[in-house]
Design a protein around this motif. Structure first.
Motif, PDB file in Angstrom:
ATOM      1  N   LEU A  55      20.879 -66.941  14.128  1.00 17.95           N
ATOM      2  CA  LEU A  55      21.240 -66.629  12.928  1.00 17.95           C
ATOM      3  C   LEU A  55      21.902 -67.464  12.084  1.00 17.95           C
ATOM      4  N   GLY A  56      23.034 -68.202  12.085  1.00 13.09           N
ATOM      5  CA  GLY A  56      23.373 -69.442  11.710  1.00 13.09           C
ATOM      6  C   GLY A  56      25.274 -68.833  11.533  1.00 13.09           C
ATOM      7  N   GLN A  57      25.687 -67.555  11.672  1.00 17.84           N
ATOM      8  CA  GLN A  57      26.502 -66.771  11.668  1.00 17.84           C
ATOM      9  C   GLN A  57      27.178 -65.570  11.842  1.00 17.84           C
ATOM     10  N   ASN A  58      28.293 -65.709  11.918  1.00 11.25           N
ATOM     11  CA  ASN A  58      28.379 -64.165  12.416  1.00 11.25           C
ATOM     12  C   ASN A  58      28.604 -63.797  11.251  1.00 11.25           C
ATOM     13  N   PRO A  59      28.068 -62.412  10.741  1.00 11.64           N
ATOM     14  CA  PRO A  59      29.240 -61.875   9.551  1.00 11.64           C
ATOM     15  C   PRO A  59      30.397 -61.620   9.984  1.00 11.64           C
ATOM     16  N   PHE A  60      30.703 -60.332  10.741  1.00 13.09           N
ATOM     17  CA  PHE A  60      31.998 -60.395  10.878  1.00 13.09           C
ATOM     18  C   PHE A  60      32.959 -61.200  11.474  1.00 13.09           C
ATOM     19  N   ALA A  61      32.622 -62.535  12.110  1.00 11.09           N
ATOM     20  CA  ALA A  61      33.794 -63.610  11.981  1.00 11.09           C
ATOM     21  C   ALA A  61      34.864 -63.457  10.865  1.00 11.09           C
ATOM     22  N   ALA A  62      34.640 -63.286   9.213  1.00 13.58           N
ATOM     23  CA  ALA A  62      36.308 -63.400   8.767  1.00 13.58           C
ATOM     24  C   ALA A  62      36.652 -62.349   8.916  1.00 13.58           C
ATOM     25  N   LEU A  63      36.899 -61.384   9.427  1.00 13.11           N
ATOM     26  CA  LEU A  63      37.271 -59.819  10.165  1.00 13.11           C
ATOM     27  C   LEU A  63      38.624 -60.175  11.082  1.00 13.11           C
ATOM     28  N   GLY A  64      37.882 -61.377  11.561  1.00 16.43           N
ATOM     29  CA  GLY A  64      39.389 -61.566  13.044  1.00 16.43           C
ATOM     30  C   GLY A  64      40.245 -61.639  12.669  1.00 16.43           C
ATOM     31  N   GLY A  65      40.953 -62.664  11.612  1.00 22.62           N
ATOM     32  CA  GLY A  65      41.977 -62.925  10.979  1.00 22.62           C
ATOM     33  C   GLY A  65      42.993 -61.834  10.196  1.00 22.62           C
ATOM     34  N   LEU A  66      41.784 -61.055  10.326  1.00 21.05           N
ATOM     35  CA  LEU A  66      42.922 -60.076   9.581  1.00 21.05           C
ATOM     36  C   LEU A  66      43.967 -58.982   9.616  1.00 21.05           C
ATOM     37  N   SER A  67      45.087 -58.897   9.262  1.00 16.17           N
ATOM     38  CA  SER A  67      46.559 -58.533   9.941  1.00 16.17           C
ATOM     39  C   SER A  67      46.492 -56.867   8.572  1.00 16.17           C
ATOM     40  N   ASN A  68      45.637 -57.275   7.136  1.00 14.44           N
ATOM     41  CA  ASN A  68      46.616 -55.698   7.040  1.00 14.44           C
ATOM     42  C   ASN A  68      44.926 -54.216   7.267  1.00 14.44           C
ATOM     43  N   LEU A  69      44.086 -54.312   7.879  1.00 11.51           N
ATOM     44  CA  LEU A  69      43.140 -53.278   7.932  1.00 11.51           C
ATOM     45  C   LEU A  69      43.928 -52.805   9.140  1.00 11.51           C
ATOM     46  N   PRO A  70      43.108 -51.491   8.571  1.00 12.69           N
ATOM     47  CA  PRO A  70      43.916 -49.720   8.740  1.00 12.69           C
ATOM     48  C   PRO A  70      43.546 -49.981  10.378  1.00 12.69           C
ATOM     49  N   ALA A  71      44.953 -48.718  10.666  1.00 12.43           N
ATOM     50  CA  ALA A  71      44.574 -48.705  11.884  1.00 12.43           C
ATOM     51  C   ALA A  71      43.548 -47.570  12.655  1.00 12.43           C
ATOM     52  N   GLY A  72      42.709 -46.854  13.109  1.00 14.32           N
ATOM     53  CA  GLY A  72      41.456 -46.788  14.217  1.00 14.32           C
ATOM     54  C   GLY A  72      41.969 -44.957  14.421  1.00 14.32           C
ATOM     55  N   PRO A  73      41.097 -44.431  14.808  1.00 17.54           N
ATOM     56  CA  PRO A  73      41.442 -42.939  14.666  1.00 17.54           C
ATOM     57  C   PRO A  73      42.343 -42.567  15.745  1.00 17.54           C
ATOM     58  N   THR A  74      43.429 -41.696  16.039  1.00 21.19           N
ATOM     59  CA  THR A  74      44.562 -42.305  17.330  1.00 21.19           C
ATOM     60  C   THR A  74      43.787 -40.997  18.214  1.00 21.19           C
ATOM     61  N   PRO A  75      43.321 -41.141  19.528  1.00 19.87           N
ATOM     62  CA  PRO A  75      43.287 -40.136  20.509  1.00 19.87           C
ATOM     63  C   PRO A  75      43.475 -38.913  20.203  1.00 19.87           C
ATOM     64  N   THR A  76      42.972 -37.295  20.102  1.00 22.17           N
ATOM     65  CA  THR A  76      43.418 -36.273  20.313  1.00 22.17           C
ATOM     66  C   THR A  76      42.683 -35.199  22.098  1.00 22.17           C
ATOM     67  N   GLU A  77      44.113 -34.284  22.115  1.00 21.16           N
ATOM     68  CA  GLU A  77      43.346 -33.346  22.673  1.00 21.16           C
ATOM     69  C   GLU A  77      41.620 -32.616  22.276  1.00 21.16           C
ATOM     70  N   PRO A  78      40.783 -32.666  23.049  1.00 27.60           N
ATOM     71  CA  PRO A  78      39.862 -31.951  23.301  1.00 27.60           C
ATOM     72  C   PRO A  78      40.181 -30.569  22.381  1.00 27.60           C
ATOM     73  N   ALA A  79      39.307 -30.423  21.082  1.00 28.62           N
ATOM     74  CA  ALA A  79      40.245 -28.450  20.663  1.00 28.62           C
ATOM     75  C   ALA A  79      39.279 -27.423  21.929  1.00 28.62           C
ATOM     76  N   PRO A  80      40.698 -26.423  22.357  1.00 31.77           N
ATOM     77  CA  PRO A  80      39.797 -25.901  23.107  1.00 31.77           C
ATOM     78  C   PRO A  80      38.158 -25.176  22.684  1.00 31.77           C
ATOM     79  N   PRO A  81      36.701 -25.114  23.390  1.00 33.61           N
ATOM     80  CA  PRO A  81      35.945 -23.882  23.065  1.00 33.61           C
ATOM     81  C   PRO A  81      36.120 -22.950  22.724  1.00 33.61           C
ATOM     82  N   PRO A  82      35.139 -22.805  21.163  1.00 33.35           N
ATOM     83  CA  PRO A  82      35.686 -21.757  20.397  1.00 33.35           C
ATOM     84  C   PRO A  82      34.849 -19.980  21.059  1.00 33.35           C
ATOM     85  N   THR A  83      36.171 -19.230  20.976  1.00 36.29           N
ATOM     86  CA  THR A  83      35.732 -18.628  21.603  1.00 36.29           C
ATOM     87  C   THR A  83      34.858 -16.690  20.670  1.00 36.29           C
ATOM     88  N   ALA A  84      34.542 -16.050  21.033  1.00 30.66           N
ATOM     89  CA  ALA A  84      33.388 -15.282  20.283  1.00 30.66           C
ATOM     90  C   ALA A  84      34.136 -14.312  19.982  1.00 30.66           C
TER      91      ALA A  84
END
Length: 138
Positions: A19-48
């Protein structure tokens, strides 16, 4: 962008050039990207539950049958006719029935099968779970 055709008219499948270039190469040096989602406990299954938020007391009619056909003379208790219940909830209910009856069992073709003639015990557990069990067949 299709591959190039050779003299016989066939399309080459070798992947072509780089392809000649990596379209995501420029994102490697960015430090001001927002943090990803934080892992949480799964919700309990819905009860009827009802519309008022109370546990649902009538989740529908369930037929309980004693079957022996095609099992080499062994007796099986089958509960069928569940409406509005997921496969995961059926598996959970089957596990609860197995434990209460002290027997093996499975979920097959939308019905819960418990080894042995355990109709009364199965009916008691299904009533407790909010279903309306009905003895069907002989």
């Amino acid at each position: 962008m299709a591959g190039r055709k050779d003299r016989s008219g066939k399309v080459s499948t070798d992947g072509g050039g780089d392809l000649g270039q990596n379209p995501f190469a420029a994102l490697g040096g960015l430090s001001n990207l927002p943090a990803g989602p934080t892992p949480t406990e799964p919700a309990p299954p819905p009860t009827a539950s009802s519309k008022r938020g109370q546990p649902n007391k009538n989740r529908g009619r369930v037929e309980i049958r004693r079957l022996t056909g095609g099992r080499g003379g062994k007796t099986v208790t089958a509960a069928s006719g569940f409406v509005g219940i997921s496969e995961a909830e059926k598996a959970q209910l089957a596990k609860r029935l197995q434990k209460a009856c002290g027997a093996g069992g499975t979920v097959k073709d939308g019905a819960i099968e418990i080894q042995g003639d355990k109709r009364d015990q199965v009916a008691a557990i299904l009533t407790e779970a909010g279903f309306r069990p009905v003895m069907a067949g002989g």
